[in-house]
Design an enzyme around this catalytic site. Structure first.
Site, PDB file in Angstrom:
ATOM      1  N   GLU A 183       8.457  -2.737   6.269  1.00  0.00           N
ATOM      2  CA  GLU A 183       9.283  -1.771   5.674  1.00  0.00           C
ATOM      3  C   GLU A 183      10.687  -1.876   5.912  1.00  0.00           C
ATOM      4  OE1 GLU A 183       7.732   1.860   4.122  1.00  0.00           O
ATOM      5  OE2 GLU A 183       5.900   1.720   5.433  1.00  0.00           O
ATOM      6  N   GLY A 237       0.858  -1.054  -0.039  1.00  0.00           N
ATOM      7  CA  GLY A 237      -0.101  -0.081   0.024  1.00  0.00           C
ATOM      8  C   GLY A 237       0.980   1.320  -0.174  1.00  0.00           C
ATOM      9  N   HIS A 238       0.151   2.325  -0.451  1.00  0.00           N
ATOM     10  CA  HIS A 238       1.003   3.631  -0.612  1.00  0.00           C
ATOM     11  C   HIS A 238       1.391   4.058   0.878  1.00  0.00           C
ATOM     12  CE1 HIS A 238      -2.450   5.990   0.843  1.00  0.00           C
ATOM     13  NE2 HIS A 238      -2.989   5.042   0.052  1.00  0.00           N
ATOM     14  N   ASN A 239       2.071   5.135   1.088  1.00  0.00           N
ATOM     15  CA  ASN A 239       2.396   5.692   2.690  1.00  0.00           C
ATOM     16  C   ASN A 239       1.276   6.106   2.795  1.00  0.00           C
ATOM     17  OD1 ASN A 239       5.221   4.916   2.275  1.00  0.00           O
ATOM     18  ND2 ASN A 239       5.730   7.126   1.897  1.00  0.00           N
ATOM     19  N   GLY A 240       0.855   5.642   4.360  1.00  0.00           N
ATOM     20  CA  GLY A 240      -0.235   6.287   4.977  1.00  0.00           C
ATOM     21  C   GLY A 240      -1.529   5.302   4.694  1.00  0.00           C
ATOM     22  N   GLY A 246      -2.229   2.544   6.149  1.00  0.00           N
ATOM     23  CA  GLY A 246      -2.445   1.733   7.177  1.00  0.00           C
ATOM     24  C   GLY A 246      -1.904   0.256   7.371  1.00  0.00           C
ATOM     25  N   LYS A 247      -0.523   0.213   6.472  1.00  0.00           N
ATOM     26  CA  LYS A 247      -0.001  -1.154   6.489  1.00  0.00           C
ATOM     27  C   LYS A 247       0.864  -1.194   7.715  1.00  0.00           C
ATOM     28  CE  LYS A 247       3.301  -0.040   2.720  1.00  0.00           C
ATOM     29  NZ  LYS A 247       3.340   1.731   3.035  1.00  0.00           N
ATOM     30  N   SER A 248       1.451  -0.003   8.178  1.00  0.00           N
ATOM     31  CA  SER A 248       2.431  -0.151   9.555  1.00  0.00           C
ATOM     32  C   SER A 248       1.584  -0.371  10.593  1.00  0.00           C
ATOM     33  CB  SER A 248       3.421   1.095   9.394  1.00  0.00           C
ATOM     34  OG  SER A 248       4.564   0.920   8.600  1.00  0.00           O
TER      35      SER A 248
END
Lengths: 265, 282, 289
Positions: free
Chosen positions: B169, B43-46, B48-50
């Site tokens: 990441e 997913g892009h930054n932001g 929710g993946k982290s």
């Protein structure tokens, strides 16, 4: 400037001194501080200097680096020397010029104090130059361990110290980078009035703090994820090993003390 | 059916609990990871993946829904047991290096879990061999490259012999060489053990290595499937801020130039073969 | 503004036990208005070269000519500020340099240090924020309340606000997602074209160098080992492999296709678009035969 400072840095090597147990070296330096005060005349100070040079030899650190790296301390020594030289008023006057009078005792005291200072600084430097910071931390933790009884958080203190030491180079790099980034944006920390210089530090300090806090937060998370719950139930990976040579180096100090007592006046 | 390792059931998490106008970081997400799988969460930054990573190892707990690890609900009681089964590598190589030297850092989790000294020495050695860092046992972190530090972090994670390796990441701050080092280390670990790998990434190459891809967008699960299935979505992914595999980009560009192909290809080999059969070998 | 490095050498912590040589006799000429890529692995010395470009480091040997200012070993130079105004550097992870209360003030910091009047600095900040695709509201926000991608853009605006003639970029897209990466690189390219900004890109990415640069220099172990146009650099794969570097992906693929066809395409394809175009043209021609 900072690059040239060697006080508190470690130079890898494999000399006799390098291989000593860090606890032995720590105890050695502490005892040495006491032993130095036994000396009180030319012979005993001479023995101290000789002993110091012997240790330098055994550490295989080049004298040139030691002297060069200790330049800032040398200035301090000279200052102390002059202080004693001019303000001790005992014994015969050996030099007089206008209002300046130098007494024999002043010169003697000046030289003795300088030697004392000098050997102490050299030996403490050798301790840090030949021992990795982590070993010093370990040694401190083990030596201070009995204090746990009095609720002194020895493990936590040692961990704090080792993490701080671990992050010094990282933060130095970071400082350098941010300083350069701000210099590239025209910030000037080296010229201008005092006020201007203080103002110029703000753009350096704020990013540095922001990043240090971010690092601290990340590190805390990483430690938690790796199961860190404090000192309880932890085993230790590092084992310090006390060998015969460690006992010998401490004994050498006892011998030194005995010799000094014999020759002191 | 394979054994369930981690499972999220309708999980929602928001950082701003009072403010209803703020979109939850993770919104009603469900998925299951099975034993021995490599799952990539992209997913892009932001997106929710982290946050998902933090929910999976109990750094955060969901407001609604449930996270299950090894079939049991993750809560304050099961937390430490779960963590000892889950090695984790974070994004910033510097900020997770706790030890003063490489071997100290690898030993850190072992010390925390009270592993006896002799076994610790053995495990540190083995873990460093696995990530090919044995020559650097005594190196200090500031003398290592980013890729090397991340490999040490992997060694530290696998030293506890966990079931799961979670990469948050872990390659995004590395140069191409470092990225390659880390990915090939993980690939090799998977060949030697039955480690379950969950990698959170926006790196395409990393996603392609996975058995399954879960795609996040704006806090919700957008798609789930094999890398092939996910990347067939083409333009949709580009619009969501992701890259397409090189061969696919070329396929699409060739189409706009009026060259017909059987499909948009994922791998360069397929594309070359297609060009060969449909344009030369007639 | 031309930049010329002549026999530049640099050593960190010179004359101490920690001395480390980072550059050895580097020669490099960067003509005004060009887009120069400097490629090399971590530790190749490219970051050290970068810091010489606006005199943050001075060579320990040799000299560097930046416009009409010469910086050389051992000499004091009072014109360094002039150089720094004309050469803007976007460092890696530039968001780490943000510090001021508001985005507006932070962007104005650079130009005001160089004596640009407040009104003008403000005008530039407002203009740049929209150029970088940020909403106007961010101007009054604290830079620390922004997302990572937005912080990056604000930091870049802070450098552009000095109106530099030369823009030095150190891995400006590291850590960004693919979309953000492309937007930023395209923006720099547009500035290079529209304003004639001399651009120096320090990067690991062969793809970026091939796509954007018109000159490439390769650093290896503190030396500048190759310099030339992308065509020159990439036509010698063997040389690149000596330095553990690879061809851009489009060229690697070109080689595969050429091998399959047993024929060569007429040009080196530096980008994906170029490859598709050349390949399509070639295939159509083949069909007609």
């Amino acid at each position: 400037m900072l690059e040239k400072m060697i006080f508190g840095r470690y130079i890898p090597g494999d000399s006799f001194i390098h291989r000593l147990d860090a606890r032995a070296k720590l105890i050695f330096v502490f005892l040495f501080i006491a032993v130095v005060f036994i000396a009180n005349n030319w012979i005993t100070y001479g023995i101290l200097v000789a002993f110091t040079f012997l240790i330098i030899r055994m550490s295989k650190i080049r004298l040139y680096f030691l002297i060069n790296g200790l330049k800032p301390v040398v200035i301090l020594i000279i200052f102390t020397f002059l202080l004693h030289l001019f303000f001790t008023r005992e014994g015969a006057v050996i030099f007089e010029w206008k209002f300046i009078k130098i007494y024999e005792e002043g010169l003697r005291q000046g030289i003795f104090i300088s030697i004392r200072f000098f050997v102490l600084v050299i030996l403490t430097s050798i301790l840090t130059l030949t021992t990795t910071p982590i070993s010093i931390t370990d040694a401190l933790e083990t030596l201070l361990n009995p204090l746990k009884k009095w609720k002194l958080p020895v493990h936590e203190l040692a961990l704090m110290m080792s993490i701080s030491l671990r992050f010094i180079p990282t933060l130095m790099d970071e400082t350098d980078k941010i300083m350069k980034a701000q210099m590239a944006r025209g910030s000037d920390m080296t010229t201008g009035s005092m006020k201007e210089r203080v103002n110029a530090i703000v753009p350096l300090l704020i990013p540095l703090f922001v990043s240090a806090f971010k690092r601290a937060e990340d590190l805390a998370t990483a430690m938690e994820v790796r199961g860190y719950k404090g000192g309880e139930g932890r085993t230790r990976y590092r084992k310090l090993e006390w060998a015969a040579k460690d006992t010998i180096i401490i004994l050498s100090l006892v011998v030194l003390a005995a010799v000094l007592v014999y020759f002191r006046s | 059916m394979k054994r369930e390792i981690i499972s999220l059931q309708e999980v929602t998490f928001t950082y701003a609990e009072e403010d209803e106008n703020v979109r939850p970081a993770v919104n009603n997400v469900s998925y299951t990871v099975y034993e021995g799988e490599w799952v990539a969460i992209v997913g892009h930054n932001g997106s929710g993946k982290s946050t998902l990573a933090r929910l999976m190892n109990g750094l955060l707990f969901p407001q609604t829904g449930q996270v299950r690890v090894f079939g049991e609900a993750l809560n304050e009681q099961s937390l430490w047991e779960t963590r000892s089964q889950m090695g984790m590598v974070f994004q910033n190589p510097d900020n997770q290096f706790v030890g003063a030297t490489v071997q100290d850092d690898v030993a850190f989790a072992l010390e925390n879990n009270g592993i006896p000294f002799e076994e610790m020495v053995e495990r540190v050695k083995q873990s460093l061999v696995k990530v090919k860092m044995s020559d650097f046992m005594n190196s200090e972190p500031h003398h290592l490259s980013g890729g090397q530090k991340q490999r040490v972090a992997i060694a530290g994670a696998i030293a506890l012999q966990p079931k799961i390796l979670l990469l948050d990441e872990a390659t995004s701050m590395l140069d191409p060489q470092g990225r390659e080092e880390v990915l090939s280390t993980v690939r090799q670990l998977r060949e030697e053990t039955d480690l379950t790998v969950i990698s959170i990434t926006h790196d395409l190459e990393e996603a392609l290595l996975a058995d399954r891809v879960i795609m996040m967008n704006q806090g919700s699960k957008y798609a789930e499937g094999s890398p092939e299935e996910i990347f067939q979505r083409g333009q949709e992914l580009v619009d969501l801020g992701l890259d397409l595999p090189f061969a696919m980009n070329i396929s699409r560009l060739l189409k706009t130039q009026g060259i017909t192909l059987v499909a948009e290809h994922m791998s360069e080999e397929e594309l070359v073969n297609d060009l060969w059969t449909s344009h030369f070998n007639k | 503004m031309d930049i010329t490095l002549q026999q530049v050498s640099y050593a960190y912590a010179k004359n101490t036990p920690f001395e480390k040589r980072a550059l050895f006799d580097v020669d490099l000429h960067i003509p005004s208005g060009s887009y120069q890529a400097i490629i090399g692995h971590t530790g190749s010395g490219k970051s050290t070269v970068l810091q010489h470009l606006n005199a943050l480091l001075k060579p320990t040997d040799g000299s560097i000519q930046i416009g009409d200012v010469e910086v050389s070993a051992g000499k004091k130079n009072k014109q360094l500020r002039k150089v720094r105004q004309k050469v803007g550097i976007v460092f890696q992870f530039p968001e780490h340099q943000l510090f001021d209360e508001t985005v507006l003030k932070d962007i104005m910091f650079g130009p005001m240090n160089f004596g640009v009047p407040e009104q003008e600095a403000k005008r530039r900040a407002i203009e740049l924020v929209s150029l970088l695709g940020l909403p106007d509201e961010v101007l009054e926000k604290s830079p620390f309340d922004l997302s990572g991608g937005q912080m990056r853009r604000v930091a870049i605006a802070g450098v552009l606000a000095m109106n530099p003639e030369v823009l030095v970029l150190d891995e400006p897209t590291a850590g960004l997602d693919p979309k953000g990466r492309k937007e930023i690189m395209d923006l720099f390219y547009r500035l290079h074209k529209e304003k004639g900004l001399t651009t120096i890109l320090v990067t690991h990415s062969m793809e970026d160098a091939a796509r954007y640069a018109d000159r490439i220099a390769i650093m290896h172990d503190g030396k500048c080992v190759l310099a030339g146009t992308p065509q020159e650099i990439f036509s010698d794969e063997g040389r690149l492999m000596d330095f553990r570097l690879e061809l851009p992906q489009s060229m690697k693929f070109q080689k595969k296709v050429e091998q399959m066809m047993g024929k060569k395409l007429p040009a080196l394809c530096l980008t994906e678009e170029m490859l598709a175009e050349e390949l399509a043209r070639f295939l159509k021609k083949e069909r007609e035969l």
